[in-house]
Design an enzyme around this catalytic site. Structure first.
Site, PDB file in Angstrom:
ATOM      1  N   GLU A 145       0.806  -1.241   0.000  1.00  0.00           N
ATOM      2  CA  GLU A 145       0.000   0.000   0.000  1.00  0.00           C
ATOM      3  C   GLU A 145       0.831   1.279   0.000  1.00  0.00           C
ATOM      4  O   GLU A 145       0.601   2.174   0.793  1.00  0.00           O
ATOM      5  CB  GLU A 145      -0.956  -0.018   1.197  1.00  0.00           C
ATOM      6  CG  GLU A 145      -1.844  -1.254   1.222  1.00  0.00           C
ATOM      7  CD  GLU A 145      -2.812  -1.287   2.408  1.00  0.00           C
ATOM      8  OE1 GLU A 145      -2.711  -0.436   3.314  1.00  0.00           O
ATOM      9  OE2 GLU A 145      -3.685  -2.173   2.422  1.00  0.00           O
ATOM     10  N   ASN A 184       2.087  -5.195  -3.110  1.00  0.00           N
ATOM     11  CA  ASN A 184       0.686  -5.528  -2.824  1.00  0.00           C
ATOM     12  C   ASN A 184      -0.113  -4.251  -2.534  1.00  0.00           C
ATOM     13  O   ASN A 184       0.357  -3.375  -1.805  1.00  0.00           O
ATOM     14  CB  ASN A 184       0.665  -6.446  -1.589  1.00  0.00           C
ATOM     15  CG  ASN A 184      -0.677  -7.082  -1.300  1.00  0.00           C
ATOM     16  OD1 ASN A 184      -1.267  -7.711  -2.174  1.00  0.00           O
ATOM     17  ND2 ASN A 184      -1.164  -6.940  -0.078  1.00  0.00           N
ATOM     18  N   HIS A 220     -10.522  -6.101  -1.901  1.00  0.00           N
ATOM     19  CA  HIS A 220     -11.564  -5.898  -0.875  1.00  0.00           C
ATOM     20  C   HIS A 220     -12.691  -5.145  -1.586  1.00  0.00           C
ATOM     21  O   HIS A 220     -12.612  -3.931  -1.779  1.00  0.00           O
ATOM     22  CB  HIS A 220     -11.023  -5.074   0.294  1.00  0.00           C
ATOM     23  CG  HIS A 220      -9.927  -5.762   1.046  1.00  0.00           C
ATOM     24  ND1 HIS A 220     -10.154  -6.885   1.813  1.00  0.00           N
ATOM     25  CD2 HIS A 220      -8.605  -5.501   1.156  1.00  0.00           C
ATOM     26  CE1 HIS A 220      -9.017  -7.278   2.361  1.00  0.00           C
ATOM     27  NE2 HIS A 220      -8.061  -6.460   1.972  1.00  0.00           N
ATOM     28  N   GLU A 249      -6.253 -10.686  -1.110  1.00  0.00           N
ATOM     29  CA  GLU A 249      -7.063 -10.427   0.096  1.00  0.00           C
ATOM     30  C   GLU A 249      -8.541 -10.371  -0.240  1.00  0.00           C
ATOM     31  O   GLU A 249      -9.296  -9.552   0.300  1.00  0.00           O
ATOM     32  CB  GLU A 249      -6.611  -9.124   0.770  1.00  0.00           C
ATOM     33  CG  GLU A 249      -5.125  -9.110   1.104  1.00  0.00           C
ATOM     34  CD  GLU A 249      -4.663  -7.890   1.899  1.00  0.00           C
ATOM     35  OE1 GLU A 249      -5.522  -7.135   2.393  1.00  0.00           O
ATOM     36  OE2 GLU A 249      -3.439  -7.707   2.022  1.00  0.00           O
ATOM     37  N   ASP A 251     -12.274 -10.333  -0.473  1.00  0.00           N
ATOM     38  CA  ASP A 251     -13.545 -10.474   0.231  1.00  0.00           C
ATOM     39  C   ASP A 251     -14.566  -9.597  -0.478  1.00  0.00           C
ATOM     40  O   ASP A 251     -14.220  -8.567  -1.054  1.00  0.00           O
ATOM     41  CB  ASP A 251     -13.478 -10.223   1.749  1.00  0.00           C
ATOM     42  CG  ASP A 251     -12.721  -8.998   2.202  1.00  0.00           C
ATOM     43  OD1 ASP A 251     -12.734  -7.971   1.494  1.00  0.00           O
ATOM     44  OD2 ASP A 251     -12.119  -9.055   3.293  1.00  0.00           O
TER      45      ASP A 251
HETATM   46  C1  XIL Z   1      -6.259  -6.200   8.422  1.00  0.00           C
HETATM   47  C2  XIL Z   1      -6.589  -7.379   9.327  1.00  0.00           C
HETATM   48  O1  XIL Z   1      -7.517  -8.209   8.669  1.00  0.00           O
HETATM   49  C3  XIL Z   1      -7.160  -6.904  10.626  1.00  0.00           C
HETATM   50  O2  XIL Z   1      -7.311  -7.988  11.535  1.00  0.00           O
HETATM   51  C4  XIL Z   1      -6.260  -5.846  11.255  1.00  0.00           C
HETATM   52  O3  XIL Z   1      -6.886  -5.315  12.393  1.00  0.00           O
HETATM   53  C5  XIL Z   1      -5.969  -4.735  10.261  1.00  0.00           C
HETATM   54  O4  XIL Z   1      -5.430  -5.282   9.077  1.00  0.00           O
HETATM   55  N1  XIL Z   1      -4.900  -4.510   3.792  1.00  0.00           N
HETATM   56  C6  XIL Z   1      -3.928  -5.381   4.221  1.00  0.00           C
HETATM   57  C7  XIL Z   1      -4.204  -6.261   5.387  1.00  0.00           C
HETATM   58  O5  XIL Z   1      -2.872  -5.500   3.593  1.00  0.00           O
HETATM   59  O6  XIL Z   1      -3.045  -6.520   6.146  1.00  0.00           O
HETATM   60  C8  XIL Z   1      -5.282  -5.704   6.277  1.00  0.00           C
HETATM   61  O7  XIL Z   1      -5.578  -6.676   7.278  1.00  0.00           O
HETATM   62  C9  XIL Z   1      -6.506  -5.349   5.466  1.00  0.00           C
HETATM   63  C10 XIL Z   1      -6.173  -4.316   4.429  1.00  0.00           C
END
Ligand code: XIL
Length: 335
Positions: A145, A184, A220, A249, A251
């Protein structure tokens, strides 16, 4: 003869007996899940994870704050629990993440470090963590990020270090020459200002000979139908650079009612989006993994972060497979 016979048997059995993990393995795509080591002693969690997923990634346990709480102290045990589970169940292990502006240990910035101090801290951290899991973690999210939505570089605790992104990749390669190294990020799936900037960044790294092997797309997202043409165009330009892409990631959040339940129509829309993601990845031989950000809706980060939404994963709170799971299986099972 023998091969034909086996094939006939497999066809006769249909898809019914095969897990998502098995179906995706046959297409050379890893199916991953973000894992919380605290949940591994819950039988349904462990069983679902081992049966349906071929890759594990600690959701938090390898981040800087959790794994390196003091300059001279590393907290290996939670990350090792995930690594051990992966090994016992013949799963690939993905590492997340070395350089991020969040979940950083407070000691790093507490002493007003100079850029040179910060670079030293970064070097020690990467050497220790990547070295510790060398031979176990097959791919690392080295930098997470680092780009803003408008495409500009994000201001981060690491930005005082000149060229910190390239340096981090070089440090990681030195610590484990065999691990694949990823950049990422989120909200950069299709073509837009942010994904343009990520493309320019990784292209520049490649051209300078900086060791980078892939780009992670977080995904996400909501259950709104995806612009798969735009996503495919982005995957194409990245893989044309010789890079892998992985969905890291995934969802797909939907609205929850006042009792915290999703609606049936939303779960169907969600299933269609999961199918779109899987079909788009399958178009590219260099799209090598699809990982969901958790195993079950029971422990997903989504309701806590995107208020009023949730039920974003493949298994519900009771570990029952959702329509999204069936859509993924159907996609990987289809020829
Ligand atoms: C999130 C986790 O799922 C949570 O449990 C934590 O509190 C915060 O981080 N981008 C990412 C992940 O790269 O590491 C993040 O994970 C979600 C967004």
């Amino acid at each position: 003869m023998r091969k034909t016979w086996i094939l006939a048997l497999v066809c006769a059995a249909g898809l019914s007996g095969q897990s998502l993990r098995q179906l995706a393995e046959a297409r050379s795509v890893k199916i991953g899940a973000a894992v919380n080591p605290m949940r591994l002693n819950e039988p349904a969690y462990a069983e679902t994870l081992a049966r349906e997923f071929s890759q594990a990634e600690p959701e938090n346990a390898m981040k800087f704050g959790p794994i390196h709480p003091a300059r001279d102290r590393y907290n290996w045990a939670p990350a090792e629990a995930v690594a051990n589970f992966a090994r016992e169940h013949n799963m690939a292990l993905r590492g997340h993440t070395l350089v991020w502006h969040q979940q950083l240990a407070p000691w790093v910035t507490a002493g007003a470090p100079s850029p040179a101090d910060l670079e030293k801290i970064l070097g020690e951290h990467i050497a220790a963590v990547v070295g510790h899991f060398a031979g176990q973690v097959y791919a690392w999210d080295v930098v997470n990020e680092a780009i803003e939505k408008d495409g500009s570089p994000r201001k981060s605790p690491w930005s005082p270090v000149p060229d910190y992104i390239a340096k981090a990749f070089r440090m990681a390669r030195a610590a484990d020459p065999k691990a694949k190294l990823f950049y990422n990020d989120y909200d950069a799936e299709g073509i837009d200002a942010k994904s343009d900037a990520i493309y320019a960044l990784v292209k520049d790294l490649k051209q300078r000979g900086v060791p980078i092997d892939g780009v992670g797309m977080q995904f996400h997202i909501t259950a709104k139908p995806l612009d798969t043409e735009s996503i495919a165009a982005n995957m194409k330009r990245l893989t044309d650079l010789g890079l892998e892409v992985q969905i890291t990631e995934l969802d797909v959040r939907v609205p929850l009612d006042s009792s915290g339940r999703p609606g049936a129509a939303d779960l169907e829309a969600q299933a269609r989006v999961y199918g779109q993601v899987a079909r788009t990845c399958l178009k590219f031989p260099r799209c090598t993994a699809i990982q969901t950000w958790g195993v079950t809706d029971k422990y997903s980060w989504v309701p806590g972060y995107f208020k009023g939404t949730g039920a974003a994963l493949l298994f519900d709170r009771e570990y029952s497979p959702k329509p999204a799971y069936e859509a993924m299986r159907a996609t990987f099972g289809a020829r």
